[in-house]
Write a protein that holds these residues in place. Structure first.
Motif, PDB file in Angstrom:
ATOM      1  N   ILE A 225       0.862  -1.179   0.000  1.00 34.07           N
ATOM      2  CA  ILE A 225       0.000   0.000   0.000  1.00 34.07           C
ATOM      3  C   ILE A 225       0.898   1.228   0.000  1.00 34.07           C
ATOM      4  O   ILE A 225       1.743   1.401   0.881  1.00 34.07           O
ATOM      5  CB  ILE A 225      -0.927   0.001   1.221  1.00 34.07           C
ATOM      6  CG1 ILE A 225      -1.942  -1.136   1.096  1.00 34.07           C
ATOM      7  CG2 ILE A 225      -1.655   1.338   1.356  1.00 34.07           C
ATOM      8  CD1 ILE A 225      -2.821  -1.319   2.311  1.00 34.07           C
ATOM      9  N   ARG A 226       0.720   2.078  -0.991  1.00 30.60           N
ATOM     10  CA  ARG A 226       1.571   3.265  -1.180  1.00 30.60           C
ATOM     11  C   ARG A 226       0.913   4.470  -0.514  1.00 30.60           C
ATOM     12  O   ARG A 226      -0.243   4.784  -0.779  1.00 30.60           O
ATOM     13  CB  ARG A 226       1.779   3.502  -2.668  1.00 30.60           C
ATOM     14  CG  ARG A 226       2.430   2.323  -3.358  1.00 30.60           C
ATOM     15  CD  ARG A 226       2.212   2.277  -4.854  1.00 30.60           C
ATOM     16  NE  ARG A 226       2.906   3.364  -5.531  1.00 30.60           N
ATOM     17  CZ  ARG A 226       2.303   4.389  -6.106  1.00 30.60           C
ATOM     18  NH1 ARG A 226       0.968   4.486  -6.100  1.00 30.60           N
ATOM     19  NH2 ARG A 226       3.004   5.323  -6.699  1.00 30.60           N
ATOM     20  N   ILE A 227       1.654   5.152   0.359  1.00 26.58           N
ATOM     21  CA  ILE A 227       1.090   6.203   1.202  1.00 26.58           C
ATOM     22  C   ILE A 227       1.845   7.521   1.052  1.00 26.58           C
ATOM     23  O   ILE A 227       3.069   7.539   0.959  1.00 26.58           O
ATOM     24  CB  ILE A 227       1.118   5.764   2.689  1.00 26.58           C
ATOM     25  CG1 ILE A 227       0.244   4.512   2.889  1.00 26.58           C
ATOM     26  CG2 ILE A 227       0.640   6.887   3.602  1.00 26.58           C
ATOM     27  CD1 ILE A 227       0.392   3.879   4.256  1.00 26.58           C
ATOM     28  N   VAL A 228       1.087   8.626   1.027  1.00 29.70           N
ATOM     29  CA  VAL A 228       1.659   9.970   1.136  1.00 29.70           C
ATOM     30  C   VAL A 228       1.331  10.503   2.527  1.00 29.70           C
ATOM     31  O   VAL A 228       0.184  10.398   2.988  1.00 29.70           O
ATOM     32  CB  VAL A 228       1.083  10.917   0.058  1.00 29.70           C
ATOM     33  CG1 VAL A 228       1.333  12.388   0.426  1.00 29.70           C
ATOM     34  CG2 VAL A 228       1.718  10.623  -1.300  1.00 29.70           C
ATOM     35  N   LEU A 229       2.326  11.074   3.212  1.00 31.21           N
ATOM     36  CA  LEU A 229       2.138  11.640   4.545  1.00 31.21           C
ATOM     37  C   LEU A 229       2.135  13.158   4.474  1.00 31.21           C
ATOM     38  O   LEU A 229       3.054  13.760   3.921  1.00 31.21           O
ATOM     39  CB  LEU A 229       3.276  11.201   5.478  1.00 31.21           C
ATOM     40  CG  LEU A 229       3.400   9.710   5.800  1.00 31.21           C
ATOM     41  CD1 LEU A 229       4.613   9.488   6.701  1.00 31.21           C
ATOM     42  CD2 LEU A 229       2.135   9.205   6.463  1.00 31.21           C
ATOM     43  N   ALA A 230       1.099  13.781   5.038  1.00 29.03           N
ATOM     44  CA  ALA A 230       1.022  15.242   5.099  1.00 29.03           C
ATOM     45  C   ALA A 230       0.984  15.666   6.563  1.00 29.03           C
ATOM     46  O   ALA A 230      -0.024  15.481   7.255  1.00 29.03           O
ATOM     47  CB  ALA A 230      -0.221  15.742   4.363  1.00 29.03           C
ATOM     48  N   GLU A 231       2.089  16.193   7.033  1.00 26.31           N
ATOM     49  CA  GLU A 231       2.260  16.591   8.433  1.00 26.31           C
ATOM     50  C   GLU A 231       3.356  17.645   8.474  1.00 26.31           C
ATOM     51  O   GLU A 231       4.435  17.449   7.909  1.00 26.31           O
ATOM     52  CB  GLU A 231       2.623  15.366   9.279  1.00 26.31           C
ATOM     53  CG  GLU A 231       3.303  15.651  10.596  1.00 26.31           C
ATOM     54  CD  GLU A 231       2.403  16.370  11.597  1.00 26.31           C
ATOM     55  OE1 GLU A 231       2.798  17.463  12.059  1.00 26.31           O
ATOM     56  OE2 GLU A 231       1.315  15.863  11.898  1.00 26.31           O
ATOM     57  N   ASP A 232       3.077  18.796   9.106  1.00 30.24           N
ATOM     58  CA  ASP A 232       4.046  19.888   9.032  1.00 30.24           C
ATOM     59  C   ASP A 232       5.245  19.725   9.963  1.00 30.24           C
ATOM     60  O   ASP A 232       6.295  20.326   9.725  1.00 30.24           O
ATOM     61  CB  ASP A 232       3.374  21.243   9.264  1.00 30.24           C
ATOM     62  CG  ASP A 232       2.669  21.337  10.602  1.00 30.24           C
ATOM     63  OD1 ASP A 232       2.094  20.329  11.034  1.00 30.24           O
ATOM     64  OD2 ASP A 232       2.671  22.426  11.210  1.00 30.24           O
ATOM     65  N   TYR A 233       5.141  18.901  11.004  1.00 29.51           N
ATOM     66  CA  TYR A 233       6.280  18.708  11.893  1.00 29.51           C
ATOM     67  C   TYR A 233       7.154  17.562  11.373  1.00 29.51           C
ATOM     68  O   TYR A 233       6.743  16.403  11.348  1.00 29.51           O
ATOM     69  CB  TYR A 233       5.820  18.418  13.321  1.00 29.51           C
ATOM     70  CG  TYR A 233       5.316  19.651  14.033  1.00 29.51           C
ATOM     71  CD1 TYR A 233       6.201  20.582  14.581  1.00 29.51           C
ATOM     72  CD2 TYR A 233       3.954  19.898  14.136  1.00 29.51           C
ATOM     73  CE1 TYR A 233       5.745  21.725  15.212  1.00 29.51           C
ATOM     74  CE2 TYR A 233       3.478  21.036  14.773  1.00 29.51           C
ATOM     75  CZ  TYR A 233       4.373  21.950  15.314  1.00 29.51           C
ATOM     76  OH  TYR A 233       3.910  23.082  15.937  1.00 29.51           O
ATOM     77  N   THR A 234       8.369  17.901  10.969  1.00 26.27           N
ATOM     78  CA  THR A 234       9.264  16.940  10.339  1.00 26.27           C
ATOM     79  C   THR A 234       9.526  15.729  11.217  1.00 26.27           C
ATOM     80  O   THR A 234       9.523  14.590  10.749  1.00 26.27           O
ATOM     81  CB  THR A 234      10.615  17.610   9.992  1.00 26.27           C
ATOM     82  OG1 THR A 234      10.356  18.763   9.193  1.00 26.27           O
ATOM     83  CG2 THR A 234      11.512  16.664   9.226  1.00 26.27           C
ATOM     84  N   ILE A 235       9.734  15.945  12.509  1.00 23.48           N
ATOM     85  CA  ILE A 235      10.065  14.839  13.404  1.00 23.48           C
ATOM     86  C   ILE A 235       8.881  13.891  13.577  1.00 23.48           C
ATOM     87  O   ILE A 235       9.046  12.671  13.642  1.00 23.48           O
ATOM     88  CB  ILE A 235      10.556  15.367  14.777  1.00 23.48           C
ATOM     89  CG1 ILE A 235      11.186  14.234  15.579  1.00 23.48           C
ATOM     90  CG2 ILE A 235       9.426  16.028  15.553  1.00 23.48           C
ATOM     91  CD1 ILE A 235      11.974  14.709  16.794  1.00 23.48           C
ATOM     92  N   LEU A 236       7.664  14.437  13.584  1.00 21.77           N
ATOM     93  CA  LEU A 236       6.476  13.591  13.676  1.00 21.77           C
ATOM     94  C   LEU A 236       6.276  12.807  12.384  1.00 21.77           C
ATOM     95  O   LEU A 236       5.894  11.635  12.392  1.00 21.77           O
ATOM     96  CB  LEU A 236       5.232  14.438  13.975  1.00 21.77           C
ATOM     97  CG  LEU A 236       5.166  15.112  15.346  1.00 21.77           C
ATOM     98  CD1 LEU A 236       3.860  15.879  15.488  1.00 21.77           C
ATOM     99  CD2 LEU A 236       5.291  14.081  16.458  1.00 21.77           C
ATOM    100  N   ARG A 237       6.541  13.465  11.271  1.00 21.72           N
ATOM    101  CA  ARG A 237       6.404  12.803   9.969  1.00 21.72           C
ATOM    102  C   ARG A 237       7.395  11.642   9.850  1.00 21.72           C
ATOM    103  O   ARG A 237       7.056  10.570   9.362  1.00 21.72           O
ATOM    104  CB  ARG A 237       6.639  13.826   8.856  1.00 21.72           C
ATOM    105  CG  ARG A 237       6.037  13.446   7.522  1.00 21.72           C
ATOM    106  CD  ARG A 237       5.963  14.640   6.590  1.00 21.72           C
ATOM    107  NE  ARG A 237       7.251  15.152   6.205  1.00 21.72           N
ATOM    108  CZ  ARG A 237       7.655  16.409   6.388  1.00 21.72           C
ATOM    109  NH1 ARG A 237       6.838  17.304   6.937  1.00 21.72           N
ATOM    110  NH2 ARG A 237       8.859  16.808   5.993  1.00 21.72           N
ATOM    111  N   ALA A 238       8.614  11.891  10.325  1.00 21.03           N
ATOM    112  CA  ALA A 238       9.637  10.838  10.273  1.00 21.03           C
ATOM    113  C   ALA A 238       9.246   9.654  11.153  1.00 21.03           C
ATOM    114  O   ALA A 238       9.416   8.488  10.766  1.00 21.03           O
ATOM    115  CB  ALA A 238      10.987  11.398  10.718  1.00 21.03           C
ATOM    116  N   GLY A 239       8.714   9.955  12.330  1.00 20.22           N
ATOM    117  CA  GLY A 239       8.283   8.893  13.234  1.00 20.22           C
ATOM    118  C   GLY A 239       7.132   8.090  12.658  1.00 20.22           C
ATOM    119  O   GLY A 239       7.093   6.860  12.769  1.00 20.22           O
ATOM    120  N   LEU A 240       6.196   8.800  12.019  1.00 25.45           N
ATOM    121  CA  LEU A 240       5.043   8.143  11.416  1.00 25.45           C
ATOM    122  C   LEU A 240       5.485   7.254  10.249  1.00 25.45           C
ATOM    123  O   LEU A 240       4.991   6.131  10.085  1.00 25.45           O
ATOM    124  CB  LEU A 240       4.047   9.198  10.941  1.00 25.45           C
ATOM    125  CG  LEU A 240       2.703   8.701  10.405  1.00 25.45           C
ATOM    126  CD1 LEU A 240       1.977   7.856  11.434  1.00 25.45           C
ATOM    127  CD2 LEU A 240       1.836   9.891   9.992  1.00 25.45           C
TER     128      LEU A 240
END
Length: 218
Positions: free
Chosen positions: A5-20
């Motif tokens: 499953i191919r996913i795009v992540l939209a989150e403005d906090y870089t560290i949270l995006r990396a963790g997700l």
């Protein structure tokens, strides 16, 4: 699963995006193919990469997640969109679903709940975090009982309100299209619908109406 499953992540906090991203990719069935730090980037990334799902925060700079959801839904009707946010208020949940989200999960969810949410949305189901489900259902039922005919203002869509604000601020159709990441033709369509609903026939009248509604101040 066979195909990832191919996913795009939209989150403005870089560290949270990396963790997700790390969390999702710890499952061999998922791969993150794009990341975005604001709503406009989320639209571009989703349209360009055409993932199976976009996971969207609501509070982001430039263009918020709610508007991005609506625009992605307009451009790619079949896209699966899962909201991941800290907001558990009923109005945010209902507004997200109305904008076109397929699911709504809170940021304090467990890893297993996130995977369940992704799985359910991917098979065409709607997923709501357990903590908000009962509240939303009760609010919806109360709203149904107390429903009244729409006022002209209530009939205006979120996108049309954006157009109204931008017109009142003096933007041209071209600059509105660039700001909202949509075509000039789409701007013209929303503007025409707005004027028809309000029975207003020029930019000056729209500006006056926007001032009366407190959307802009002059």
């Amino acid at each position: 699963m066979g195909k990832k499953i191919r996913i795009v992540l939209a989150e403005d906090y870089t560290i949270l995006r990396a963790g997700l991203k790390s969390l999702l990719e710890s499952n061999p069935d998922y791969t993150v193919i794009g990341e975005a730090g604001n709503g406009r980037e989320a639209i571009r990334c989703t349209v360009e990469k055409k993932p199976d799902m976009t996971i969207m925060d609501l509070n982001m700079p430039g263009m918020n997640g709610m508007d991005a959801i609506q625009e992605i839904r307009n451009r790619i009707p079949e896209m699966k969109i899962l909201v991941l946010t800290a907001h558990n208020e009923e109005e945010y949940v209902l507004a997200s679903l109305n904008a076109g989200a397929n699911g709504y999960i809170l940021k304090d969810a467990t890893h297993s709940e996130l995977l369940i949410a992704v799985e359910r949305v991917m098979i065409g189901k709607t997923y709501l975090s357990p903590d908000i489900t009962e509240k939303v259902v009760q609010g919806y039922l109360v709203g149904q009982k107390n429903s009244e005919p729409l006022t002209e203002w209530a009939a205006i869509t979120r996108r049309e309100k954006q157009i109204l604000k931008l017109v009142a601020e003096g933007h041209t159709n071209k600059s509105m299209a660039e700001f909202l990441c949509i075509s000039i033709k789409t701007v013209e369509k929303h503007r025409a619908n707005l004027m028809k609903k309000l029975d207003l026939h020029n930019a000056s009248a729209l500006t006056t109406y926007a001032i009366e509604k407190g959307i802009v101040t002059h």
